[in-house]
Write a protein that holds these residues in place. Structure first.
Motif, PDB file in Angstrom:
ATOM      1  N   ARG A 174      22.189  -7.150 -18.954  1.00 13.34           N
ATOM      2  CA  ARG A 174      21.833  -8.508 -19.352  1.00 13.34           C
ATOM      3  C   ARG A 174      22.604  -9.541 -18.537  1.00 13.34           C
ATOM      4  O   ARG A 174      23.816  -9.439 -18.368  1.00 13.34           O
ATOM      5  N   SER A 178      16.767  -7.865 -14.745  1.00 18.54           N
ATOM      6  CA  SER A 178      15.752  -7.872 -15.795  1.00 18.54           C
ATOM      7  C   SER A 178      15.294  -6.457 -16.104  1.00 18.54           C
ATOM      8  O   SER A 178      15.507  -5.521 -15.320  1.00 18.54           O
ATOM      9  N   ASN A 179      14.628  -6.313 -17.242  1.00 24.62           N
ATOM     10  CA  ASN A 179      14.071  -5.004 -17.579  1.00 24.62           C
ATOM     11  C   ASN A 179      13.003  -4.581 -16.582  1.00 24.62           C
ATOM     12  O   ASN A 179      12.821  -3.395 -16.318  1.00 24.62           O
ATOM     13  N   ASP A 180      12.282  -5.551 -16.033  1.00 23.38           N
ATOM     14  CA  ASP A 180      11.281  -5.219 -15.010  1.00 23.38           C
ATOM     15  C   ASP A 180      11.939  -4.562 -13.804  1.00 23.38           C
ATOM     16  O   ASP A 180      11.401  -3.607 -13.227  1.00 23.38           O
TER      17      ASP A 180
END
Length: 658
Positions: A174, A178-180
């Motif tokens: 975080r 990013s999660n992407d």
């Protein structure tokens, strides 16, 4: 590519990247001609004789068989399947050159490979830190110690650990990634029904997987004893834009020097066995990622070594895997050996029991793969009966028959002769049987990375099949690359649309754009401005041709020609050379000054004369279309007729340049 990446940055990256060192990271290069060039097996086609040449003084490479070539940017673009900008970013980071922040990314997506490498390097650090000092990493540390790994080995191979928490890595990322981005490199996966993400490698010891340039491209996870192994004891990253499991050889970055010194690659079936070998000082050992040996693995290794030794456990599973590997061997021009460990031991157990010297002796004595297969079948069937010999013959011939690209391999004839002698059959009978089996066998073709089909017109140029116009246009560009300081003169007298061949015209336009922004034209500057891979290959080919013709010397010769055949004439044919300050000027084109080298003068005037001829042909067509000659000529037609007469007068008074 965005215009905010200056040509100065490109030239800086190019200047600080040694092309020999860069290419040596992917293959073995041998110096030739006192180090003026280096030779190696071309990775872009099935190469058995080193046909790739690397020229350190010109910072280029070229294959003289498949015509692939370029500079450091081309190499990364081709090997990593990236665009020019990403290649520049990769090389800039390699050379520790900071890219200006205002230049941004080529796009905002996580598919940018340079950005993906950043995510993977970060993950490697987080995993390793958790293994070394994290409170949840104690059981992973206990397991690794029980396997005999030393602290130095853990540090060197950056062994890591992912805690038993399905969102641990996402929390760590975080504010950073990013999660992407995490998903793009397969560190996390999507839950069903769009219910968020889950971490991969949960409660596993993690081993970073690097490519041949020592970049982290993925991870291998080993489940801890007693933990849930329903997804397999070992689990590798799924394939991603930077990770291709079947192509990677684990540990190649650590083994490169050992391979070079020994000339032999020893291949284990996994990364833990490979790591233990290095811990015992066996620095020429690499591993597959839990997969069977592929043609791509062998193709990669044979660029570094001439001999490959495959290591298999001595149990039944290991012997079956060894037999399957033989079929791969006959499709590859490499000395492949099969090393089976005694007493059903795995590499870790064997090294602990007998040590590195016994391992080396076993590797040195490993039989050739062909011999291994024959001896295995001999034990299985014996050679006591005609039927058993027939069975051995058919199985050995089947190994040959399923191998792609083997028909042209000289070893095939040797194998057939060897079988005939050992099985008591005539060689003609063996060859007839082989021809029959090969005709009935469904061939398994290797999955190879064939280069995409190039444009036919570009391919024709690179293969040297030139028309008279091609030779004329190529000569001009060869002069430009040989003497970039003459670029402004060329630019003044030859417009891009003068060039007919589309690739040569586009290349000239790129060079002109660079000349417009450069105060001191240079060859490196011209090369740095070329981003398109096909145009880069063309530029390298033109540059190599100019070197072969010694254009640099000919530009300074007294007559400026030095015996060079005319660009528009057949090679070896007689030719006339234009003398004088200005001949065959096209229309109102600027006159060439007296300081222009005669070789360049001739090249420009040839193109100008061709353009004027083309203009005259249009005039003739237009006059013919204006009428049947019975009407009075209007003012426009009269002007066309006047120009045609002038052209014929010049042709009568002075021969056109050849």
């Amino acid at each position: 590519m965005a215009t905010d990446l200056s040509n100065d940055l490109r030239e800086q990256v190019r200047a600080q990247t040694d092309i020999v060192g860069l290419i040596s990271e992917a293959m073995s290069l041998q110096p030739r001609m006192g180090g003026r060039e280096y030779a190696g097996l071309c990775p872009f086609h099935e190469d058995h004789d080193p046909s790739l040449r690397v020229y350190p003084d010109r910072q280029t490479y070229k294959c003289w068989v498949c015509n692939e070539g370029g500079d450091v940017f081309s190499w990364i673009q081709k090997r990593e399947a990236v665009g020019f900008r990403e290649a520049l970013e990769i090389l800039a980071r390699r050379a520790s050159i900071e890219i200006p922040k205002h230049s941004g990314r080529s796009d905002g997506s996580s598919e940018n490979k340079a950005a993906l490498f950043e995510v993977l390097v970060w993950a490697e650090g987080i995993f390793h830190q958790e293994f070394v000092s994290g409170p949840s990493g104690s059981k992973a540390r206990d397991y690794i110690r029980s396997r005999g790994f030393t602290a130095e080995t853990v540090r060197r191979f950056r062994v890591g650990y992912h805690p038993n928490d399905w969102e641990w890595l996402q929390r760590q990322a975080r504010g950073k990634f990013s999660n992407d981005q995490l998903e793009a490199v397969k560190l996390i996966g999507k839950r069903d029904g769009d219910r968020g993400y889950y971490d991969n490698f949960v409660d596993r010891v993690v081993f970073p997987i690097r490519n041949e340039r020592a970049q982290v491209v993925g991870f291998g996870g080993r489940v801890l004893p007693g933990a849930d192994d329903s997804h397999g004891k070992y689990w590798n990253s799924p394939e991603s834009p930077v990770f291709f499991k079947s192509r990677l050889v684990y540990g190649l970055d650590f083994a490169r020097e050992g391979l070079k010194q020994s000339g032999t690659a020893v291949v284990t079936e996994g990364y833990t066995d490979c790591i233990m070998c290095h811990q015992h000082g066996l620095n020429n050992v690499v591993g597959t990622l839990g997969t069977a040996l592929t043609d791509q693995h062998v193709t990669t290794l044979k660029r570094f070594v001439k001999k490959v030794v495959l290591v298999y456990d001595g149990d039944n599973a290991g012997q079956r895997a060894a037999e399957k590997a033989v079929e791969r061997f006959v499709a590859q021009d490499v000395d492949l050996r099969i090393m089976t460990l005694p007493e059903n031991k795995d590499p870790d157990e064997y090294l602990s029991a007998y040590g590195a010297d016994a391992w080396r002796e076993l590797a040195d004595a490993a039989p050739e793969a062909w011999e291994y297969k024959f001896q295995t079948l001999r034990k299985r069937y014996t050679l006591d009966t005609v039927s058993s010999r027939q069975q051995v013959l058919d199985e050995m011939l089947t190994v040959l028959s399923v191998a792609p690209k083997n028909a042209a391999n000289i070893r095939e004839g040797m194998y057939l002769s060897n079988l005939a002698q050992r099985l008591g059959a005539s060689e003609q009978q063996v060859r007839d049987r082989y021809r029959d089996l090969r005709g009935r066998t469904v061939r398994r073709t290797a999955v190879m990375d064939e280069p995409p089909m190039a444009d036919e017109e570009l391919t024709r140029l690179l293969s040297g099949k030139l028309t008279r116009d091609d030779r004329m246009e190529c000569e001009l560009l060869q002069i430009l690359f040989t003497a970039p300081e003459l670029g402004p003169t060329i630019q003044e007298h030859v417009a891009p649309d003068t060039i007919r061949h589309p690739h040569l015209r586009k290349l000239l336009s790129v060079c002109y754009a660079q000349l417009d922004v450069s105060t001191t034209p240079s060859r490196d500057g011209l090369f740095a401005a070329i981003e398109d891979g096909g145009l880069k290959r063309l530029a390298v080919w033109l540059d190599a041709e100019s070197q072969a013709k010694r254009l640099g010397q000919k530009l300074t010769d007294k007559d400026g020609l030095g015996g060079l055949p005319a660009a528009g004439s057949p090679a070896g044919a007689g030719h006339e050379t234009t003398r004088g300050a200005s001949t065959a000027q096209a229309g109102d084109a600027p006159r060439l000054d007296d300081g222009c080298p005669l070789l360049l003068r001739r090249s420009i005037e040839n193109l100008q004369w061709r353009r004027e001829e083309q203009s005259h042909q249009r005039i003739a067509v237009q006059l013919s279309a204006d009428g049947d000659g019975t009407r009075r000529l209007d003012e426009s037609a009269a002007e066309l007729l006047r120009k045609a007469a002038e052209f014929h007068q010049r042709r009568a008074n002075k021969k056109a340049p050849v």
